[in-house]
Design a protein around this motif. Structure first.
Motif, PDB file in Angstrom:
ATOM      1  N   SER A 147       3.197   6.094  12.466  1.00  0.00           N
ATOM      2  CA  SER A 147       2.119   6.133  13.455  1.00  0.00           C
ATOM      3  C   SER A 147       1.299   4.852  13.401  1.00  0.00           C
ATOM      4  N   ASP A 179      -2.923  12.530  12.661  1.00  0.00           N
ATOM      5  CA  ASP A 179      -1.532  12.047  12.575  1.00  0.00           C
ATOM      6  C   ASP A 179      -0.866  12.531  11.292  1.00  0.00           C
ATOM      7  N   GLY A 187      16.910   9.718  21.059  1.00  0.00           N
ATOM      8  CA  GLY A 187      15.684   9.219  20.455  1.00  0.00           C
ATOM      9  C   GLY A 187      14.465  10.019  20.811  1.00  0.00           C
ATOM     10  N   CYS A 188      14.481  10.626  21.969  1.00  0.00           N
ATOM     11  CA  CYS A 188      13.270  11.287  22.440  1.00  0.00           C
ATOM     12  C   CYS A 188      13.270  12.778  22.171  1.00  0.00           C
ATOM     13  N   SER A 201       4.367  12.607   2.111  1.00  0.00           N
ATOM     14  CA  SER A 201       3.929  11.369   2.766  1.00  0.00           C
ATOM     15  C   SER A 201       2.637  11.612   3.562  1.00  0.00           C
ATOM     16  N   VAL A 260       0.819  -1.221   0.000  1.00  0.00           N
ATOM     17  CA  VAL A 260       0.000   0.000   0.000  1.00  0.00           C
ATOM     18  C   VAL A 260       0.852   1.270   0.000  1.00  0.00           C
ATOM     19  N   ALA A 266      -6.407   9.372  12.260  1.00  0.00           N
ATOM     20  CA  ALA A 266      -5.455   9.157  11.160  1.00  0.00           C
ATOM     21  C   ALA A 266      -5.163  10.476  10.434  1.00  0.00           C
ATOM     22  N   LYS A 314       8.827   6.419  19.336  1.00  0.00           N
ATOM     23  CA  LYS A 314      10.273   6.685  19.336  1.00  0.00           C
ATOM     24  C   LYS A 314      10.938   5.932  20.494  1.00  0.00           C
ATOM     25  N   VAL A 315      10.288   5.935  21.657  1.00  0.00           N
ATOM     26  CA  VAL A 315      10.866   5.253  22.822  1.00  0.00           C
ATOM     27  C   VAL A 315      11.078   3.781  22.509  1.00  0.00           C
ATOM     28  N   ARG A 345     -15.409   5.270   0.954  1.00  0.00           N
ATOM     29  CA  ARG A 345     -15.981   3.972   0.569  1.00  0.00           C
ATOM     30  C   ARG A 345     -16.614   3.243   1.759  1.00  0.00           C
ATOM     31  N   TYR A 374     -11.497   6.636  13.924  1.00  0.00           N
ATOM     32  CA  TYR A 374     -10.231   6.283  13.281  1.00  0.00           C
ATOM     33  C   TYR A 374      -9.840   7.326  12.228  1.00  0.00           C
ATOM     34  N   ARG A 433     -15.236   2.348   4.555  1.00  0.00           N
ATOM     35  CA  ARG A 433     -14.370   1.295   5.071  1.00  0.00           C
ATOM     36  C   ARG A 433     -13.657   1.689   6.365  1.00  0.00           C
ATOM     37  N   ARG A 478      -0.287  12.097   1.046  1.00  0.00           N
ATOM     38  CA  ARG A 478      -0.746  10.848   0.412  1.00  0.00           C
ATOM     39  C   ARG A 478      -1.426   9.925   1.431  1.00  0.00           C
ATOM     40  N   LYS A 533      21.506   8.616  11.888  1.00  0.00           N
ATOM     41  CA  LYS A 533      20.528   9.410  12.646  1.00  0.00           C
ATOM     42  C   LYS A 533      19.289   8.558  12.922  1.00  0.00           C
ATOM     43  N   TYR A 589      13.863   3.063  19.954  1.00  0.00           N
ATOM     44  CA  TYR A 589      15.192   3.124  20.562  1.00  0.00           C
ATOM     45  C   TYR A 589      15.422   1.966  21.508  1.00  0.00           C
ATOM     46  N   SER A 641      -1.904   4.635  13.407  1.00  0.00           N
ATOM     47  CA  SER A 641      -3.049   4.764  12.493  1.00  0.00           C
ATOM     48  C   SER A 641      -2.653   4.346  11.081  1.00  0.00           C
ATOM     49  N   GLN A 642      -1.420   4.654  10.684  1.00  0.00           N
ATOM     50  CA  GLN A 642      -0.977   4.249   9.344  1.00  0.00           C
ATOM     51  C   GLN A 642      -0.844   2.725   9.254  1.00  0.00           C
ATOM     52  N   SER A 668      -7.900  -1.437   6.842  1.00  0.00           N
ATOM     53  CA  SER A 668      -9.130  -0.683   6.634  1.00  0.00           C
ATOM     54  C   SER A 668      -9.486  -0.634   5.148  1.00  0.00           C
ATOM     55  N   LEU A 669      -8.491  -0.355   4.309  1.00  0.00           N
ATOM     56  CA  LEU A 669      -8.735  -0.257   2.867  1.00  0.00           C
ATOM     57  C   LEU A 669      -9.166  -1.594   2.270  1.00  0.00           C
ATOM     58  N   ALA A 681      -2.649   0.569  10.613  1.00  0.00           N
ATOM     59  CA  ALA A 681      -3.976  -0.044  10.487  1.00  0.00           C
ATOM     60  C   ALA A 681      -4.628   0.250   9.138  1.00  0.00           C
ATOM     61  N   LEU A 682      -4.121   1.250   8.424  1.00  0.00           N
ATOM     62  CA  LEU A 682      -4.802   1.733   7.218  1.00  0.00           C
ATOM     63  C   LEU A 682      -4.946   0.676   6.111  1.00  0.00           C
ATOM     64  N   ALA A 721       5.272   6.175  -1.938  1.00  0.00           N
ATOM     65  CA  ALA A 721       6.387   6.852  -1.243  1.00  0.00           C
ATOM     66  C   ALA A 721       5.934   7.458   0.089  1.00  0.00           C
ATOM     67  N   VAL A 722       5.093   6.711   0.796  1.00  0.00           N
ATOM     68  CA  VAL A 722       4.630   7.161   2.113  1.00  0.00           C
ATOM     69  C   VAL A 722       5.522   6.538   3.179  1.00  0.00           C
ATOM     70  N   SER A 723       6.012   7.374   4.098  1.00  0.00           N
ATOM     71  CA  SER A 723       6.766   6.807   5.223  1.00  0.00           C
ATOM     72  C   SER A 723       5.807   6.623   6.394  1.00  0.00           C
ATOM     73  N   ALA A 779     -10.632   5.555   2.163  1.00  0.00           N
ATOM     74  CA  ALA A 779     -11.261   4.534   3.029  1.00  0.00           C
ATOM     75  C   ALA A 779     -12.572   5.059   3.602  1.00  0.00           C
TER      76      ALA A 779
END
Lengths: 409, 151
Positions: free
Chosen positions: A255, B74, B19-20, B46, A245, B71, A341-342, B60, B67, B62, B49, A406, A345, A257-258, A264-265, A260-261, A250-252, B57
């Motif tokens: 999270s 985020d 990291g934090c 990113s 997906v 999403a 992030k925690v 449609r 959520y 879905r 998109r 990094k 690491y 929510s991403q 969902s789709l 789970a996406l 080119a989606v990084s 979603a």
């Protein structure tokens, strides 16, 4: 049915080890960036954790004592202390992240800010540790985590080019735009996530909690060779979903929510609900594992009574440790530090500390004074030795790679 | 042995701290600045998109409302975080100002569009999302072109 329930310790341990909050995001991110080009790191990690978890479970079943208990006795207080400090720090970091992970899963279901869920999550984890029987706990959360199989359904429904996915997995390559150092960093992150030290502390302590004996050596094997590969398959499925997906767009991924996406789709609201329940169960299970492991490691090092099999009054220091660890983890989580992030690491730092955990296991599993005829055979020793060399190399390069790349960005 | 313990603690603490916290490295040359601009465009792209997929979603049927709201929040957070990090960089010279202005306009357009979607989702008006998301495709194309030109 009893046989199925008998392997829930392995399933719960593997859920925590392979699909906790850090793994969910790390697998999603690597899938989106590298396709299945890093699937091999998960496979190597699964083999490694199987080798050492089988040893740890066998030691617990034969000696009636968990690994950490024997490490101090066999290798001395100083080596045990180094092991304890490194392991406890990483386990505590992971606990902090898992509490945040539970809160993030609840946020997805409720749209209530995750910071408000953190104290609720901490309290719920403590109540389960305090009130629920060990066997019930592992059965409920181990089996609930299995709803993540919906990810496999989603991958199938997306109708990917299976031959292309197989080609990516079988012919790993660094994609255009990614550096070799970054690729190596993420390989180590996935390997470290698969071999997180708390998995063996929890698994061997859980075996003692359940009263395993020599008669349970087959149960140990079943737990290890079914539970952990199952966790690995779920990891790879998640990687596959995001490869299909997100990589073409080119989606990084950074999270929950991403992550789970794609489900969902592909599957719709029911699938989305199931995957969120699965994320909740997996992160809750991992919080139980890490919360208990905070108490297990310190109590076992100092020789205090520990575990849920003894009455709380007799294991007061163990329960106090668990309570304090959870309280501090909630406090750290409420500072709004990014739980993802925690945990990212913590898995990388755990890679740096892996030899400290796994060398003692290999030594104890070879000690005939403890193990008698159940000591390691040649195959376990061969695999254990090979992996130990890998672990030393990984430990040596982890921190430099983290700095150079990094942290894989 | 105590030295080993101290070393471990130091490495762990340094790693955790690194990291934090979001560390923004200095930019000394126009080339560095241009590369950071391209990677910022990638990060914002990113988020854009991701939002397009979330809206798809929702459109449609879905995905459920809570959520979708999280999403989109985020996605907006990722995009605006990347834009804010780039905005905090000091351009190495006057020649980089134009690049900064160009990207700033593009990222502002993207984060505004994402904010609109998030507000609509939080109000539960999921059926309006598809129409509101229409500008995203054009914004995504321009971000991709910017990244390709400067990356």
């Amino acid at each position: 049915m009893n046989k199925v329930l008998g392997i829930t310790l392995g399933i719960l341990t593997a859920m925590g080890g392979f699909v906790d909050i850090g793994d969910i995001v790390a697998n999603s991110e690597t899938g989106a960036r590298f396709g299945l080009g890093l699937a091999w790191a998960v496979v190597v990690g699964v083999i490694g954790i199987c080798v050492f978890a089988e040893m740890a479970g066998r030691v617990a079943a034969v000696s009636g004592r968990p690994v950490f208990d024997l490490v101090r006795e066999r290798l001395g207080a100083k080596v045990g202390l180094v092991n304890l400090l490194a392991s406890f720090f990483i386990t505590f970091l992971t606990l902090t992240a898992e509490i945040g992970g539970i809160a993030l899963a609840l946020e997805l279901a409720s749209d209530v800010n995750y910071l408000l869920w953190i104290p609720v999550a901490g309290l719920a984890v403590w109540l389960v540790i305090w009130r629920v029987k060990f066997e019930s706990m592992e059965q409920i959360f181990g089996l609930m985590g299995l709803v993540l199989v919906v990810m496999a359904v989603a991958l199938w429904r997306l109708g990917p080019d299976w031959s292309d996915l197989a080609h990516q997995a079988a012919h790993p390559a660094v994609p255009h735009g990614e550096g070799h150092a970054t690729y190596a960093f993420w390989a180590i992150a996935l390997f470290g996530a698969a071999m997180t030290p708390y998995e063996v502390f929890f698994f061997s302590s859980g075996a003692v909690e359940e009263g395993w004996s020599r008669r349970d050596l087959m149960l140990n094997k079943a737990n290890v060779f079914i539970g952990f590969p199952l966790g690995g398959v779920l990891s790879l499925t998640l990687m596959g979903l995001t490869a299909v997906v997100f990589q073409p767009a080119a989606v990084s991924v950074g999270s929950l929510s991403q992550s789970a996406l794609p489900v969902s789709l592909a599957v719709g609201k029911l699938g989305l609900a199931l995957v969120i329940i699965g994320f909740f169960a997996a992160t809750f299970g991992a919080a139980l594992e890490t919360g208990l492991s905070c108490g297990y490691t310190i109590s076992q090092y100092f020789g205090w009574p520990w575990g849920k099999r003894v009455r709380p009054r007799e294991a007061a220091r163990f329960h106090l440790l668990v309570l304090v660890a959870l309280g501090v983890a909630v406090g750290v989580g409420l500072t709004a530090v990014d739980p993802i992030k925690v945990t990212e690491y913590s898995i990388v730092l755990s890679a740096a500390a892996l030899p400290l955990t796994y060398l003692p296991i290999l030594l104890v599993a070879n000690d005939r004074d403890y193990m008698g005829e159940s000591a390691n055979r040649w195959l376990s020793n061969l695999l254990g030795s090979v992996f130990l060399v890998v672990l030393v190399v990984v430990a040596a390069v982890t921190i430099p790679l983290m700095i150079v790349t990094k942290a894989g960005s | 042995m105590s030295r080993v313990v101290r070393w471990l603690a130091l490495v762990a603490a340094a790693g955790t701290l690194a990291g934090c916290t979001r560390i923004v490295g200095p930019v000394r040359t126009a080339e560095d600045y241009e590369l950071k601009a391209a990677s910022t465009a990638d990060a914002v792209l990113s988020g854009v998109r991701t939002a397009e997929l979330v809206v798809d979603a929702a459109d449609r049927g879905r995905a459920f409302a809570s959520y979708v709201a999280v999403a989109l929040d985020d996605a907006e957070g990722d995009a605006s975080g990347a834009a804010a990090t780039f905005a905090s960089l000091q351009p190495p010279g006057p020649s980089s100002d134009q690049l900064r202005d160009e990207l700033d306009a593009l990222t502002s357009e993207a984060t505004d569009a994402l904010a609109t979607l998030r507000i609509t989702a939080r109000r539960g008006d999921l059926d309006q999302l598809a129409a509101q998301a229409e500008p995203l495709a054009d914004i995504a194309d321009r971000l991709a072109a910017f990244s390709e030109q400067h990356g």
